[in-house]
Motif scaffolding. Structure first.
Motif: not given
Length: 145
Positions: A73-85, A87-97
């Motif tokens: 679970k990734i906490q961002t500083e605001n709702v807009k940042a969460a919306e952007e993140l 959309k970037r789920e594929f990049q997050v998964k790539n970085i995690v892997i």
């Protein structure tokens, strides 16, 4: 001559004392306001949940010929940042892997290992973000086999 010198010294001492008292009063007055603002700006749990993104379970190999199943679970500083993140789920998964592929089971042992992994992810994700920042990464579940 001596009286004049004594008078000047007394005037200087009174002035310094008055300046010190005024400074102390202002510092105490505004210092409490700053503390109150800092406490007031702490997000509520509802705001934290709103500004957080769940990363679905990822199963991947780690560097020691084992595999890991992990959810974040990734906490961002605001709702807009969460919306952007989101959309970037594929990049997050790539970085995690990628990060996990360089780690061994021993690297993730204990509290320090998990915090190092969370901090590494945060440092890789923040440069990607255009709207806001990642505040914290939480490991929700993980199993190493």
């Amino acid at each position: 001559m001596k009286n004049k010198m004594l008078t000047i010294i007394l005037i200087v001492l009174v002035c310094v004392t008055l300046v010190g008292v005024v400074f102390l009063a202002l510092w105490l007055s505004f210092g409490n306001d700053f503390k109150a603002e800092a406490v007031a700006k702490e997000p509520t749990i509802d705001e934290i949940v709103e500004a957080s993104v769940d990363v679905p379970e990822i199963t991947t190999n780690i560097g020691s010929r084992q595999f890991i199943r992990i959810s974040l679970k990734i906490q961002t500083e605001n709702v807009k940042a969460a919306e952007e993140l989101t959309k970037r789920e594929f990049q997050v998964k790539n970085i995690v892997i990628q990060e996990l592929s360089e780690m061994t089971a021993k690297d993730l042992e204990g509290k320090a290992g998990k915090q190092a992994f969370e901090n590494a992810l945060k440092s890789y994700l923040n440069p990607l973000m255009q709207t806001g920042q990642v505040e914290r990464v939480y490991i929700v579940s993980y199993i190493i086999q």
